[in-house]
Enzyme design. Structure first.
Site, PDB file in Angstrom:
ATOM      1  N   ASP A 131       0.179  -6.456  -3.555  1.00  0.00           N
ATOM      2  CA  ASP A 131      -1.250  -6.258  -3.285  1.00  0.00           C
ATOM      3  C   ASP A 131      -1.865  -5.537  -4.479  1.00  0.00           C
ATOM      4  O   ASP A 131      -1.186  -5.261  -5.478  1.00  0.00           O
ATOM      5  CB  ASP A 131      -1.464  -5.489  -1.968  1.00  0.00           C
ATOM      6  CG  ASP A 131      -2.715  -5.992  -1.245  1.00  0.00           C
ATOM      7  OD1 ASP A 131      -3.793  -5.953  -1.870  1.00  0.00           O
ATOM      8  OD2 ASP A 131      -2.620  -6.426  -0.098  1.00  0.00           O
TER       9      ASP A 131
ATOM     10  N   ARG B 114       0.858  -1.197   0.000  1.00  0.00           N
ATOM     11  CA  ARG B 114       0.000   0.000   0.000  1.00  0.00           C
ATOM     12  C   ARG B 114       0.880   1.227   0.000  1.00  0.00           C
ATOM     13  O   ARG B 114       0.632   2.192  -0.712  1.00  0.00           O
ATOM     14  CB  ARG B 114      -0.936  -0.009   1.201  1.00  0.00           C
ATOM     15  CG  ARG B 114      -2.251  -0.734   0.992  1.00  0.00           C
ATOM     16  CD  ARG B 114      -2.091  -2.152   0.455  1.00  0.00           C
ATOM     17  NE  ARG B 114      -3.326  -2.872   0.325  1.00  0.00           N
ATOM     18  CZ  ARG B 114      -3.809  -3.688   1.262  1.00  0.00           C
ATOM     19  NH1 ARG B 114      -3.142  -3.902   2.389  1.00  0.00           N
ATOM     20  NH2 ARG B 114      -4.953  -4.307   1.047  1.00  0.00           N
TER      21      ARG B 114
ATOM     22  N   HIS C  32      -6.266  -9.882  -4.210  1.00  0.00           N
ATOM     23  CA  HIS C  32      -5.256  -8.835  -3.980  1.00  0.00           C
ATOM     24  C   HIS C  32      -4.163  -8.869  -5.047  1.00  0.00           C
ATOM     25  O   HIS C  32      -2.979  -8.740  -4.722  1.00  0.00           O
ATOM     26  CB  HIS C  32      -4.649  -8.985  -2.578  1.00  0.00           C
ATOM     27  CG  HIS C  32      -5.615  -8.632  -1.473  1.00  0.00           C
ATOM     28  ND1 HIS C  32      -5.929  -7.340  -1.139  1.00  0.00           N
ATOM     29  CD2 HIS C  32      -6.347  -9.415  -0.636  1.00  0.00           C
ATOM     30  CE1 HIS C  32      -6.806  -7.341  -0.133  1.00  0.00           C
ATOM     31  NE2 HIS C  32      -7.077  -8.575   0.171  1.00  0.00           N
TER      32      HIS C  32
ATOM     33  N   ASP D 211      -6.478 -14.291   1.519  1.00  0.00           N
ATOM     34  CA  ASP D 211      -7.587 -13.560   2.131  1.00  0.00           C
ATOM     35  C   ASP D 211      -8.419 -12.833   1.073  1.00  0.00           C
ATOM     36  O   ASP D 211      -7.945 -12.574  -0.030  1.00  0.00           O
ATOM     37  CB  ASP D 211      -7.045 -12.531   3.141  1.00  0.00           C
ATOM     38  CG  ASP D 211      -6.096 -11.544   2.491  1.00  0.00           C
ATOM     39  OD1 ASP D 211      -5.298 -11.971   1.627  1.00  0.00           O
ATOM     40  OD2 ASP D 211      -6.158 -10.343   2.817  1.00  0.00           O
ATOM     41  N   GLU D 212      -9.632 -12.508   1.454  1.00  0.00           N
ATOM     42  CA  GLU D 212     -10.477 -11.575   0.717  1.00  0.00           C
ATOM     43  C   GLU D 212     -10.436 -11.800  -0.793  1.00  0.00           C
ATOM     44  O   GLU D 212     -10.043 -10.923  -1.553  1.00  0.00           O
ATOM     45  CB  GLU D 212     -10.058 -10.140   1.065  1.00  0.00           C
ATOM     46  CG  GLU D 212     -10.249  -9.846   2.542  1.00  0.00           C
ATOM     47  CD  GLU D 212      -9.755  -8.472   2.979  1.00  0.00           C
ATOM     48  OE1 GLU D 212     -10.404  -7.859   3.839  1.00  0.00           O
ATOM     49  OE2 GLU D 212      -8.711  -8.006   2.468  1.00  0.00           O
TER      50      GLU D 212
ATOM     51  N   TYR E  61      -4.109  -5.538  15.102  1.00  0.00           N
ATOM     52  CA  TYR E  61      -4.040  -4.675  13.918  1.00  0.00           C
ATOM     53  C   TYR E  61      -3.639  -3.266  14.340  1.00  0.00           C
ATOM     54  O   TYR E  61      -4.481  -2.442  14.732  1.00  0.00           O
ATOM     55  CB  TYR E  61      -5.380  -4.700  13.175  1.00  0.00           C
ATOM     56  CG  TYR E  61      -5.423  -5.813  12.139  1.00  0.00           C
ATOM     57  CD1 TYR E  61      -4.849  -7.057  12.410  1.00  0.00           C
ATOM     58  CD2 TYR E  61      -6.006  -5.627  10.890  1.00  0.00           C
ATOM     59  CE1 TYR E  61      -4.864  -8.073  11.470  1.00  0.00           C
ATOM     60  CE2 TYR E  61      -6.024  -6.644   9.943  1.00  0.00           C
ATOM     61  CZ  TYR E  61      -5.455  -7.870  10.242  1.00  0.00           C
ATOM     62  OH  TYR E  61      -5.461  -8.874   9.315  1.00  0.00           O
TER      63      TYR E  61
ATOM     64  N   TRP F  75      -6.804 -13.958  11.435  1.00  0.00           N
ATOM     65  CA  TRP F  75      -6.897 -12.485  11.527  1.00  0.00           C
ATOM     66  C   TRP F  75      -8.301 -11.993  11.812  1.00  0.00           C
ATOM     67  O   TRP F  75      -8.474 -10.945  12.423  1.00  0.00           O
ATOM     68  CB  TRP F  75      -6.324 -11.818  10.268  1.00  0.00           C
ATOM     69  CG  TRP F  75      -7.181 -11.889   9.028  1.00  0.00           C
ATOM     70  CD1 TRP F  75      -7.253 -12.915   8.152  1.00  0.00           C
ATOM     71  CD2 TRP F  75      -8.049 -10.862   8.518  1.00  0.00           C
ATOM     72  NE1 TRP F  75      -8.125 -12.626   7.131  1.00  0.00           N
ATOM     73  CE2 TRP F  75      -8.626 -11.360   7.333  1.00  0.00           C
ATOM     74  CE3 TRP F  75      -8.401  -9.584   8.955  1.00  0.00           C
ATOM     75  CZ2 TRP F  75      -9.544 -10.628   6.571  1.00  0.00           C
ATOM     76  CZ3 TRP F  75      -9.310  -8.851   8.190  1.00  0.00           C
ATOM     77  CH2 TRP F  75      -9.863  -9.375   7.020  1.00  0.00           C
TER      78      TRP F  75
ATOM     79  N   GLU G 165      -2.446   1.365   4.445  1.00  0.00           N
ATOM     80  CA  GLU G 165      -3.288   2.212   3.588  1.00  0.00           C
ATOM     81  C   GLU G 165      -3.180   3.674   4.011  1.00  0.00           C
ATOM     82  O   GLU G 165      -3.113   4.567   3.173  1.00  0.00           O
ATOM     83  CB  GLU G 165      -4.754   1.768   3.687  1.00  0.00           C
ATOM     84  CG  GLU G 165      -5.093   0.485   2.951  1.00  0.00           C
ATOM     85  CD  GLU G 165      -4.987  -0.730   3.844  1.00  0.00           C
ATOM     86  OE1 GLU G 165      -4.251  -0.678   4.865  1.00  0.00           O
ATOM     87  OE2 GLU G 165      -5.628  -1.746   3.522  1.00  0.00           O
TER      88      GLU G 165
HETATM   89  C1  ACM Z   1      -6.238  -9.059   6.061  1.00  0.00           C
HETATM   90  O1  ACM Z   1      -6.256  -8.168   6.927  1.00  0.00           O
HETATM   91  N1  ACM Z   1      -6.961  -8.941   4.960  1.00  0.00           N
HETATM   92  C2  ACM Z   1      -5.403 -10.237   6.229  1.00  0.00           C
END
Ligand code: ACM
Ligand code: ZN
Length: 553
Positions: A208, A179, A279, A342-343, A440, A415, A495
């Protein structure tokens, strides 16, 4: 009047005297410290640090200690092979010989024990002993943090016996360099700070949607083009206001090797992450044929979860990933390789003929727990796990990799709370706990958001919150399952963090709180006591010239 004057002088004298004393109240707190404050050994310039100078590794640690003593106090020690002349002696020792009958099996030392050390101060000086080089390094850090900070002629080291070892084998910190890009020099500072806190795993988030930052020599456009976004969203949340300034940067393989070397000298392993199959906008921008729709795909100029991901049905996807992970393994010797996971929204996969054909070919059916698309992700993970295993490595993935069923050897990084970690441990998979609400550190550390730089802003992750985390979740896991928990990691997503000063502010002193979660046993932990010990550690932050949040909540 005269008595007030004398009292002032006496008080000043006392504070002078106490300022010249070492104090073993360090962070993270060692497992056992038995100190006799009535007696001290006095350390002065010109005294020696002895070690076996045929041992290059030991010589390096002795050099670090020499440098740290001078940085903290101005006292200049000499490196010497002669034990008798020395004030500090560093030595490797064989494991304590225990006489046992042949029939009795003695358990081999755990990895934690192998990181352990003893540090003894008596009339003849300081004796540091460990079974492994890493233990000597950890001990040298403890001695460093015990020193008073400020120029002085001598330091009184109270007699003590410290016996220490970490609680967890995996004590991690993630830095997101996708980021925002941080230079090699800044990363080295990060590693120095990690070493100060006894951390041993640097999780390097290298790719990412907003930028691909790892040079792949056989696919040079990944770094040269995939690293550059045209602009960056500004403002809080995801408001689509952009700065219209191109942003880029990547690490050459030489840079990566330099980081690996620098970290290894400080007994820190670098765990590289290539986040797949989501990502991936950095890569899709360069290779749109690897996406389900064919693109075009911009390197993402804003944050969030992108709908476009690598196509799970295109055989070129696996060729691409094997090329990337192959070069990654060439550069990073880590036994752990992070594949993200992830995601990864499945909208594209549900509509994509190639993905659906692959699902058909593999015979993936909804079994009520795992959708075919999630199983397709597991299929990719499995292929990469096999590939990594052929290079002697193990795969780590974020807890979403549970969704399609875990591959055989996968390590889960939990996470989204501890739920995924618990589920994985119950399946006897290894787990690293990194739950967002405790770990985090892109989130605010203070309750009053207006008194700190901009952060990810949905909830506070204060020092006390981090400190309260118990990674073994004994309410949910049996003792056997708890053995699956390798350790704990704090994550610094970037970010909202564009500059090193801000990154260190986010990091500190929260890493100190996390370091006691990573290092200390629960019965040793006490937040008020941690707060009392923290200001001495902060003097080292000042010495290192790094930013930190001056308030602790
Ligand atoms: C994450 O925070 N997407 C691993
Ligand atoms: Zn597809």
């Amino acid at each position: 009047m005269r008595s007030i004057f004398l009292t002032c002088i006496l008080l000043a004298g006392m504070s002078w005297a106490s300022a010249q004393r070492a104090n073993y109240d360090v962070v993270p707190q060692p497992k056992s410290v038995r100190t006799d404050t009535a007696q001290v050994f006095t350390l002065r310039s010109g005294m020696g640090i002895a070690f076996d100078n045929n041992d290059a590794e030991l010589s390096r640690t002795a050099g670090f200690l020499c440098q740290w003593v001078e940085e903290a106090t101005g006292i200049r020690l000499m490196l010497t092979p002669d034990d008798k002349q020395a004030a500090i002696r560093l030595a490797l020792e064989a494991p304590a010989g225990r006489k046992v009958r042949k029939s009795v099996k003695v358990a081999p030392p755990t990895e934690q024990q192998l990181e352990g050390y003893t540090l003894e101060v008596n009339a003849s000086g300081v004796d540091i002993r460990a079974q492994k080089q890493v233990g000597l390094f950890r001990a040298a850090q403890t001695l460093r943090k015990s020193l008073p900070v400020g120029q002085t002629q001598s330091v009184g080291l109270p007699f003590t016996r410290i016996a220490d070892q970490p609680r967890f084998v995996y004590r991690g910190l993630l830095l997101d360099c996708a980021r925002h890009f941080f230079t090699v020099d800044v990363i080295k500072q990060f590693i120095d700070v990690m070493a100060l806190h006894g951390c041993n795993q640097f999780h390097w988030h290298l790719t990412d949607d907003q930028g691909w930052r790892f040079e792949v020599k056989s696919l040079p456009r990944l770094a040269s083009e995939g690293s550059v976004r045209e602009k960056t969203v500004i403002g809080p949340g995801n408001m689509r206001i952009y700065d219209n300034i191109p942003y880029g940067g990547y690490y050459t393989q030489e840079d990566c090797r330099e980081i690996v070397r620098y970290a290894a000298e400080r007994y820190i392993n670098v765990v590289p992450e290539i986040d797949m199959p989501g990502h991936m906008m950095g890569a899709l921008h360069v290779f749109p044929n690897l996406g389900c729709t064919g693109g075009p795909y911009p390197v993402a100029p804003h944050w969030g979860v992108m709908r476009d991901v690598l196509c799970g049905g295109n055989p070129e996807t696996l060729d691409f990933l094997k090329t990337v992970f192959g070069e990654l393994c060439d550069v990073f010797p880590s036994r752990f390789i992070h594949i993200g996971g992830d995601e990864c929204p499945k909208d594209c996969w549900r509509k994509c003929p190639k993905c659906q054909a692959k699902i058909e070919e593999l015979g993936l059916k909804d079994d009520g727990r795992h959708s075919p698309e999630n199983q397709l992700q597991t299929y990719l993970n499995h292929e990469i796990e096999q590939f990594l295993a052929s290079r002697g490595r193990s795969l780590i993935g974020w807890d979403e990799i549970l969704a399609g069923g875990l591959t055989e050897d996968a390590i889960v990084m939990s996470w989204r709370g501890t739920k995924g970690g618990i589920e994985a441990a119950k399946q006897h998979h290894r787990v690293i706990m990194s739950p967002n609400v405790y770990a985090y550190i892109d989130h605010p550390q203070l309750k009053d958001y207006s008194r700190q730089p901009r952060t990810t802003d949905s909830y506070q992750v204060s020092c006390s919150k981090i400190y309260s985390f118990e990674p073994l979740v004994p309410d949910a896991l049996t003792e056997e399952e708890q053995n699956c928990i390798l350790g704990v990691q704090a994550n610094l997503w970037t970010e909202q963090v564009a500059f090193p000063e801000h990154a260190f502010y986010q990091l500190l002193p929260r890493l100190a709180a996390m370091s006691e979660v990573q290092w200390c046993r629960p019965d040793q932990k006490n937040f008020e006591d941690f707060r009392r010990r923290l200001p001495r550690l902060e003097q080292f932050y000042d010495r290192l010239g790094v930013q930190y949040c001056k308030q602790v909540e």
